[in-house]
Design a protein around this motif. Structure first.
Motif, mmCIF file in Angstrom:
data_model
loop_
_atom_site.group_PDB
_atom_site.id
_atom_site.type_symbol
_atom_site.label_atom_id
_atom_site.label_comp_id
_atom_site.label_asym_id
_atom_site.label_seq_id
_atom_site.Cartn_x
_atom_site.Cartn_y
_atom_site.Cartn_z
ATOM 1 N N TRP A 204 0.669 -1.240 -0.011
ATOM 2 C CA TRP A 204 0.113 0.156 -0.097
ATOM 3 C C TRP A 204 0.798 1.259 0.042
ATOM 4 O O TRP A 204 0.731 1.907 -0.819
ATOM 5 C CB TRP A 204 -0.875 -0.087 1.212
ATOM 6 N N TRP A 205 1.684 1.375 1.023
ATOM 7 C CA TRP A 205 2.801 2.398 1.054
ATOM 8 C C TRP A 205 3.384 2.801 -0.141
ATOM 9 O O TRP A 205 3.791 3.813 -0.712
ATOM 10 C CB TRP A 205 3.198 2.819 2.167
ATOM 11 N N ALA B 77 2.791 1.895 -3.283
ATOM 12 C CA ALA B 77 1.983 2.421 -4.284
ATOM 13 C C ALA B 77 1.577 3.876 -4.003
ATOM 14 O O ALA B 77 1.204 4.452 -5.010
ATOM 15 C CB ALA B 77 0.818 1.452 -4.596
ATOM 16 N N ASP B 78 1.050 4.166 -2.569
ATOM 17 C CA ASP B 78 0.389 5.442 -2.278
ATOM 18 C C ASP B 78 1.501 6.473 -2.123
ATOM 19 O O ASP B 78 0.955 7.668 -1.831
ATOM 20 C CB ASP B 78 -0.564 5.277 -1.042
ATOM 21 N N ALA C 19 1.026 9.890 -3.993
ATOM 22 C CA ALA C 19 -0.199 10.661 -3.915
ATOM 23 C C ALA C 19 -0.256 11.036 -2.073
ATOM 24 O O ALA C 19 -0.791 12.292 -2.128
ATOM 25 C CB ALA C 19 -1.414 9.718 -3.829
ATOM 26 N N TYR C 20 0.154 10.398 -1.466
ATOM 27 C CA TYR C 20 0.173 10.827 0.075
ATOM 28 C C TYR C 20 1.144 12.100 0.209
ATOM 29 O O TYR C 20 0.710 12.985 0.968
ATOM 30 C CB TYR C 20 0.837 9.595 0.982
ATOM 31 N N TYR D 237 -4.913 -3.160 2.044
ATOM 32 C CA TYR D 237 -4.587 -2.268 3.187
ATOM 33 C C TYR D 237 -5.076 -2.587 4.486
ATOM 34 O O TYR D 237 -6.222 -3.350 4.744
ATOM 35 C CB TYR D 237 -5.348 -0.686 2.961
#
Length: 269
Positions: free
Chosen positions: A26-27, A29-30, A33-34, A209
């Motif tokens: 998750w982190w 991939a994100d 954006a985060y 997630y």
């Protein structure tokens, strides 16, 4: 393709391997954006404990870090570690996600403040016993680990006697409510005592997630079981001049009930 009814959001138990795999994926991939959404609020060289905007420069929860050996776990883009470095600490910043560490490296380049970066699991820290004076994390690691008691034991192990451990998490009370920054988030709908993880999963029921819920009492018992003495439990109040939102954090909710809990503990000398 028809979506499987197993895909989507659920509450269920997950094992440590599932949780670790989901968090890393998750982190990674994100991460972009985060950082695009929250990077300006967090800064490149600043220690912000929570969406309420409480800063370590004002709170002093870690004490005087000058000359201290500090480990940040779940560092994300490592803005906290870089701030600690400017205060004279010798810092190592660690995270499970290579994607977040990529942003940590970029932040070091932008700011000119560099700290060692390490990809590591907070439940299996690659350090000898008693090598740090302070371990900290702002919303990192603890909420995403299936066995957070093990994280407490690992932190205790790598701290020197008299060392300090401080971490912030979503306030356990928030799990009673929907993740809605508006009026819909003011109505209690879940049991505070439902400790099943929040899980987003794909059609094969593979978690993508995972976030873990523990009660305040659970967290205190984890600390005590690991050997810590709890020094403080901080519940930051929402500032009157803070009009921003961060996910489910908002002025509306923040002025009624807490959104963050910060635990400060010491390894006995």
């Amino acid at each position: 393709m028809e979506t499987s009814p197993d895909a989507g959001v659920t509450r269920r138990a997950v094992n440590p391997a599932e949780s670790r795999r989901a968090s890393r994926g998750w982190w990674d991939a994100d991460a972009d954006a985060y950082q695009a959404e929250h990077g300006a609020f967090l800064g490149d060289v600043d220690f912000v404990w929570c969406p309420e905007g409480l800063r370590e420069a004002d709170a002093h929860l870690l004490g005087d870090v000058a000359g201290k050996d500090v480990l940040e776990i779940g560092c994300g883009a490592a803005s906290c570690s870089r701030w600690l470095r400017t205060q004279g600490a010798r810092v190592v910043a660690s995270d499970l996600s290579a994607g977040m560490l990529r942003h940590a490296d970029a932040g070091s380049t932008r700011s000119g403040v560099r700290v060692p970066l390490l990809q590591a699991d907070a439940a299996a820290l690659p350090f000898a016993q008693g090598v740090f004076d302070v371990v900290c994390t702002a919303f990192g690691a603890v909420p995403f680990v299936a066995d957070s008691g093990r994280v407490m034991r690992e932190v205790f192990r790598v701290l020197r006697p008299g060392g300090r451990w401080a971490f912030s998490i979503t306030h356990p009370m928030r799990w009673v409510f929907l993740d809605d920054p508006g009026e819909g988030g003011l109505v209690a709908v879940h049991s505070y005592f439902d400790r099943r993880a929040y899980v987003e999963q794909d059609e094969a029921r593979v978690p993508t997630y995972v976030e873990q819920h523990r009660t305040l009492g659970d967290r205190i018992r984890e600390l005590v079981a690991a050997g810590f003495v709890l020094d403080d439990l901080v519940e930051p109040e929402w500032p009157d001049d803070h009009q921003g939102t961060w996910g489910q954090w908002s002025p509306l909710r923040g002025r009624i009930f807490p959104g963050t809990a910060i635990f400060v503990a010491t390894k006995p000398a």
